[in-house]
Write a protein that holds these residues in place. Structure first.
Motif, PDB file in Angstrom:
ATOM      1  N   PRO A 126      25.772  18.504  39.243  1.00 48.58           N
ATOM      2  CA  PRO A 126      25.413  19.165  38.075  1.00 48.58           C
ATOM      3  C   PRO A 126      24.401  18.554  37.080  1.00 48.58           C
ATOM      4  O   PRO A 126      23.667  18.930  36.230  1.00 48.58           O
ATOM      5  N   VAL A 127      24.730  17.029  37.215  1.00 49.06           N
ATOM      6  CA  VAL A 127      24.074  16.195  36.352  1.00 49.06           C
ATOM      7  C   VAL A 127      22.597  15.980  36.650  1.00 49.06           C
ATOM      8  O   VAL A 127      21.668  15.980  35.877  1.00 49.06           O
ATOM      9  N   PHE A 128      22.371  15.823  38.147  1.00 45.18           N
ATOM     10  CA  PHE A 128      21.224  15.437  38.512  1.00 45.18           C
ATOM     11  C   PHE A 128      20.346  16.641  39.314  1.00 45.18           C
ATOM     12  O   PHE A 128      19.308  16.515  39.882  1.00 45.18           O
ATOM     13  N   ILE A 129      21.057  17.628  39.331  1.00 41.47           N
ATOM     14  CA  ILE A 129      20.328  18.928  40.220  1.00 41.47           C
ATOM     15  C   ILE A 129      19.086  19.414  39.587  1.00 41.47           C
ATOM     16  O   ILE A 129      18.063  19.568  40.148  1.00 41.47           O
ATOM     17  N   VAL A 130      18.990  19.481  38.175  1.00 39.15           N
ATOM     18  CA  VAL A 130      17.607  19.685  37.389  1.00 39.15           C
ATOM     19  C   VAL A 130      16.503  18.843  37.614  1.00 39.15           C
ATOM     20  O   VAL A 130      15.291  19.037  38.288  1.00 39.15           O
ATOM     21  N   SER A 131      16.959  17.453  37.608  1.00 38.53           N
ATOM     22  CA  SER A 131      16.025  16.271  38.109  1.00 38.53           C
ATOM     23  C   SER A 131      15.535  16.375  39.380  1.00 38.53           C
ATOM     24  O   SER A 131      14.359  15.976  39.750  1.00 38.53           O
ATOM     25  N   TYR A 132      16.630  16.634  40.350  1.00 38.69           N
ATOM     26  CA  TYR A 132      16.297  16.926  41.722  1.00 38.69           C
ATOM     27  C   TYR A 132      15.180  17.946  41.948  1.00 38.69           C
ATOM     28  O   TYR A 132      14.178  17.708  42.870  1.00 38.69           O
ATOM     29  N   LEU A 166      16.935  26.896  35.690  1.00 37.19           N
ATOM     30  CA  LEU A 166      17.401  28.010  36.210  1.00 37.19           C
ATOM     31  C   LEU A 166      18.728  27.886  37.184  1.00 37.19           C
ATOM     32  O   LEU A 166      19.301  28.348  37.256  1.00 37.19           O
ATOM     33  N   LEU A 167      18.253  26.679  37.791  1.00 39.26           N
ATOM     34  CA  LEU A 167      19.337  26.434  38.725  1.00 39.26           C
ATOM     35  C   LEU A 167      20.954  26.165  38.049  1.00 39.26           C
ATOM     36  O   LEU A 167      21.728  26.545  38.634  1.00 39.26           O
ATOM     37  N   LEU A 168      20.888  25.532  37.096  1.00 36.76           N
ATOM     38  CA  LEU A 168      22.138  25.583  36.034  1.00 36.76           C
ATOM     39  C   LEU A 168      22.634  26.634  35.821  1.00 36.76           C
ATOM     40  O   LEU A 168      23.840  27.084  35.757  1.00 36.76           O
ATOM     41  N   SER A 169      21.980  27.788  35.453  1.00 41.30           N
ATOM     42  CA  SER A 169      22.422  29.053  35.155  1.00 41.30           C
ATOM     43  C   SER A 169      22.906  29.718  36.558  1.00 41.30           C
ATOM     44  O   SER A 169      23.999  30.289  36.314  1.00 41.30           O
ATOM     45  N   LYS A 175      13.107  18.786  39.777  1.00 35.36           N
ATOM     46  CA  LYS A 175      11.619  18.286  39.269  1.00 35.36           C
ATOM     47  C   LYS A 175      11.027  17.485  40.058  1.00 35.36           C
ATOM     48  O   LYS A 175       9.795  17.474  40.315  1.00 35.36           O
ATOM     49  N   GLU A 176      11.840  16.562  40.859  1.00 30.91           N
ATOM     50  CA  GLU A 176      11.148  15.612  41.721  1.00 30.91           C
ATOM     51  C   GLU A 176      10.576  16.345  43.022  1.00 30.91           C
ATOM     52  O   GLU A 176       9.746  15.755  43.318  1.00 30.91           O
ATOM     53  N   LEU A 177      11.102  17.625  43.361  1.00 31.97           N
ATOM     54  CA  LEU A 177      10.595  18.320  44.281  1.00 31.97           C
ATOM     55  C   LEU A 177       9.163  18.926  44.037  1.00 31.97           C
ATOM     56  O   LEU A 177       8.641  19.779  44.943  1.00 31.97           O
ATOM     57  N   GLY A 178       8.778  18.955  42.701  1.00 27.93           N
ATOM     58  CA  GLY A 178       7.711  19.486  42.288  1.00 27.93           C
ATOM     59  C   GLY A 178       7.692  20.852  41.704  1.00 27.93           C
ATOM     60  O   GLY A 178       6.658  21.651  41.697  1.00 27.93           O
ATOM     61  N   ASN A 179       8.981  21.188  41.091  1.00 29.09           N
ATOM     62  CA  ASN A 179       9.345  22.686  40.321  1.00 29.09           C
ATOM     63  C   ASN A 179       9.113  22.625  39.127  1.00 29.09           C
ATOM     64  O   ASN A 179       9.094  21.384  38.492  1.00 29.09           O
ATOM     65  N   GLU A 180       8.662  23.495  38.495  1.00 36.67           N
ATOM     66  CA  GLU A 180       8.389  23.816  37.036  1.00 36.67           C
ATOM     67  C   GLU A 180       9.767  23.406  36.260  1.00 36.67           C
ATOM     68  O   GLU A 180      11.043  23.752  36.816  1.00 36.67           O
ATOM     69  N   ASP A 181       9.765  23.133  34.877  1.00 36.80           N
ATOM     70  CA  ASP A 181      10.922  22.865  34.120  1.00 36.80           C
ATOM     71  C   ASP A 181      11.662  24.184  33.906  1.00 36.80           C
ATOM     72  O   ASP A 181      13.025  24.041  34.122  1.00 36.80           O
ATOM     73  N   THR A 182      11.046  25.351  33.819  1.00 33.35           N
ATOM     74  CA  THR A 182      11.975  26.351  33.708  1.00 33.35           C
ATOM     75  C   THR A 182      12.774  26.844  34.919  1.00 33.35           C
ATOM     76  O   THR A 182      13.893  27.191  34.772  1.00 33.35           O
ATOM     77  N   LYS A 183      12.072  26.612  36.148  1.00 36.14           N
ATOM     78  CA  LYS A 183      12.520  27.072  37.291  1.00 36.14           C
ATOM     79  C   LYS A 183      13.804  26.186  37.633  1.00 36.14           C
ATOM     80  O   LYS A 183      14.654  26.697  38.164  1.00 36.14           O
TER      81      LYS A 183
END
Length: 517
Positions: A261-267, A280-283, A269-277
Motif C-alpha cells: 500500500p505504501v509503494f503501489i502509487v509510486s509503482y 485510484l489504485l488505493l481507492s 507512476k514509475e510505469l508511466g501512469n498519470e497521478d490521478t489514475k
C-alpha cells in the motif's frame, strides 16, 4: 486487578453476544478507523508542511512513522493501564490526548513540535483507545465474535475513504493549521466511543450466589480466603506454545504486509501512469477491503470453520504473499488493478482474522496482556519493514524487488504459523492420550479418571440408598402382613426352626440361642 475487575464482571458473566454489545461494536468500529486511517490521512498535509518548515518528504514521513510506532509500541503500557483502571477510563483519557495533540500541533513552529504533538501525544491517545476497544469487544462477544471482529476491522478502510478527502478539503479551505485544529475536534469523538464501553455486570441471581459462597468461605481458614493478586502485565502467556507461534508469525508478517500500500502509487507512476489514475489504485484496494473484512468474519464464524480459524488465517497470509509475488511482475495499469483487487481481498482477510485468532488462542482473561505484548513485537517490524523496503528501492531502483521481498516475508509467516501449529500443537494434543495411558501422569486424563471415580462413587451411593429404601419398604410391608395374619407368622417361625435344626451334609445339627425352645 483494580478497575479491570469491574470491566470483566464477577465470575460467571457470560458474553451477551448482542444487546449493548452492538453499541460497543459501533464504538470499536470508529476507534479502529481513527487508529489505522489517521496516520495515512494526515499525509495529505505533508506537501504544505515541507513548504512551511523547509524540510524534505523523508522528514514529514516520520510523522506517520511515529504515530504507528506509538500505536504498536505502547501496547504493554495500555495493558497495564487497562488491568489497573479498566477500559472506559483509559479510553476517556486517550480521547483527550488524541485531540489535544492535534490542537497543539496547529500552533507548532517547527517540525520537531509536530513530531512531539501529532506523533507522540496523538499517537499515545489513539493507542489508549485502540487496545481497550478490542478488549471490550472480546468481552461482549463469544459466539458472534468472528463477525464482530470483521465488522470492527472494516472501520479502517471506511475511515480512510472519509478522512483523506476531508483532509484535502480542510487543507484547501483552512490551511494545515486550521485542518489540524478541526481534526483535533473530530478526535474528541473517541471520548464518545469510550462512554459506550459499559462494563459487564453479573445478574442479580449470580451476585446473590456469589455473596452466599463468600459467607460460606468466611467460615474457612484465612489462607483460603485470600486470593492472589492479578498481574498488571501477565508474561505467563509466553508459556503458551500457540501464543509464541502466533507472535513470531505476526511479527514476520508485519515486515511485508504494509509495504505494497505504501509503494503501489509510486509503482504505477514509475510505469508511466498519470497521478490521478495511480491514486485510484488505493481507492480500489480500500473499496475491496471494506467488503472483504465483514465477509471473512461471517465465514470464520461458521461452526465447521471456527475450529480451524488459525489455518484460515494462515491461508489469508499465504494468499496475500503470493499476490505480492505475482504483482511484482506487473508491467501495465490493468495488471496493477487486478493486483489491487486481490491484494484488497487478502488484506481484508488478514485484518479480520488477526485479532480473532489471538482471542481464540489466549482467551478473555489474558487477552489484554497478550495483545499488548504482540503489538510491542509488531512495532519493531513496522519501523523496520517499510524503511527497509525503501532502502532496497534506493539501491536497486526497481520496484519488483521490494514486492518480491514483501511477498516472501508474508509467505514465510504463513508457513511458520501453519506448520508450527500443525506439528507443535495438533500433534501434541493427539499424542497426549497415548502418553497418559502409558505413564498415567497426564493432567487431562488424571482429571478425567478423578471425575469418573467421583461419578462412580456417587452412583454407588445412590444405588445403596435406593436398595436400603426398598428394604425398609419391604420390611414395613412384612410387618403389616405379620400383624394382619399372626397364624401365618407362627407357621413361618416353626418352619424356620425345623429347617435350622435339620442336620447338614456332615450330619451336625445347627443350634443357636435364637432357635432353641
Amino acid at each position: 486487578m483494580g478497575g479491570a475487575a469491574v470491566d470483566m464482571g464477577p465470575g460467571g458473566v457470560k458474553a451477551p453476544d448482542g444487546g449493548w454489545g452492538w453499541a460497543v461494536l459501533t464504538g470499536c468500529f470508529v476507534i479502529t478507523g481513527f487508529s489505522y486511517a489517521f496516520p495515512k490521512a494526515i499525509s495529505v498535509f505533508f506537501k504544505e508542511l515541507t513548504r512551511e518548515f523547509g524540510v524534505g518528504y523523508s522528514d514529514t514521513a516520520w510523522i506517520s512513522s511515529i504515530l504507528l510506532a506509538m500505536l504498536y509500541g505502547t501496547g504493554p503500557l495500555c495493558s497495564v493501564l487497562v488491568n489497573r483502571f479498566g477500559c472506559r477510563p483509559v479510553m476517556m483519557v486517550g480521547g483527550i490526548f488524541a485531540s489535544l495533540g492535534m490542537i497543539l500541533a496547529s500552533f507548532s513552529t517547527s517540525i520537531i513540535h509536530i513530531y512531539l504533538t501529532t506523533g507522540v501525544i496523538t499517537g499515545l491517545g489513539l493507542a489508549l483507545n485502540f487496545q481497550p476497544s478490542l478488549i471490550m469487544l472480546n468481552r461482549y462477544f463469544s459466539e458472534k465474535r468472528p463477525l464482530a471482529n470483521g465488522l470492527s476491522a472494516a472501520g479502517s478502510p471506511v475511515a480512510l475513504c472519509c478522512l483523506s478527502p476531508l483532509g484535502q478539503v480542510l487543507q484547501y479551505n483552512y490551511g494545515w493549521r486550521g485542518g489540524f485544529l478541526i481534526l483535533g475536534g473530530i478526535l474528541l469523538n473517541c471520548c464518545v466511543c469510550a462512554a459506550l464501553m459499559k462494563p459487564l455486570v453479573a445478574p442479580k441471581s449470580l451476585q446473590a450466589n456469589g455473596k452466599a459462597q463468600d459467607e460460606e468461605e468466611g467460615a474457612e481458614s484465612v489462607e483460603k480466603k485470600k486470593k492472589p493478586k492479578a498481574k498488571l502485565l501477565d508474561f505467563s502467556v509466553f508459556k503458551d506454545t500457540g501464543f509464541v507461534i502466533y507472535a513470531v508469525a505476526a511479527s514476520i508478517m508485519v515486515l511485508g504486509l504494509f509495504v505494497p500500500p505504501v509503494f503501489i502509487v509510486s509503482y504505477a507512476k514509475e510505469l508511466g501512469n498519470e497521478d490521478t489514475k495511480s491514486a485510484l489504485l488505493l481507492s480500489i484496494l480500500g473499496f475491496i477491503d471494506i467488503f472483504a473484512r465483514p465477509t471473512c468474519g461471517v465465514i470464520a464464524g461458521l461452526k465447521w470453520v471456527r475450529p480451524c480459524c488459525v489455518y484460515l488465517f494462515s491461508f489469508a497470509m499465504l494468499f496475500n504473499g503470493i499476490t505480492d509475488l505475482i504483482g511484482s511482475q506487473a508491467k501495465d495499469y490493468t495488471t496493477l488493478v487486478v493486483f489491487c483487487i486481490f491484494f484488497g481481498l487478502s488484506y481484508g482477510m488478514v485484518g479480520a482474522l488477526q485479532f480473532e485468532v489471538l482471542m481464540a488462542i489466549v482467551g478473555t482473561q489474558k487477552f489484554s496482556s497478550a495483545l499488548g505484548l504482540v503489538l510491542l513485537m509488531e512495532a519493531v517490524a513496522v519501523l523496520v519493514g517499510p524503511p527497509g523496503a525503501g532502502r532496497l528501492l534506493d539501491a536497486t531502483k526497481n520496484y519488483m524487488y521490494i514486492f518480491l521481498l514483501a511477498g516472501s516475508e508474508v509467505v514465510l509467516s504463513a508457513v511458520v504459523l501453519g506448520t508450527c501449529t500443525y506439528f507443535c500443537i495438533r500433534k501434541k494434543k493427539s499424542s497426549a492420550p497415548a502418553h497418559s495411558l502409558e505413564d498415567g501422569t497426564a493432567m487431562g486424563d488424571a482429571k478425567t479418571e478423578f471425575n469418573d471415580e467421583e461419578e462412580k462413587g456417587a452412583r454407588e451411593e445412590r444405588e445403596m440408598e435406593t436398595m436400603k429404601k426398598a428394604e425398609r419398604e419391604l420390611k414395613e410391608e412384612e410387618e403389616e402382613e405379620d400383624e394382619n395374619e399372626p397364624g401365618s407368622a407362627t407357621v413361618d417361625s416353626q418352619e424356620v426352626e425345623k429347617f435350622l435344626k435339620e442336620p447338614d451334609h456332615k450330619g451336625d445339627t445347627v443350634v443357636t440361642p435364637e432357635t432353641c425352645l
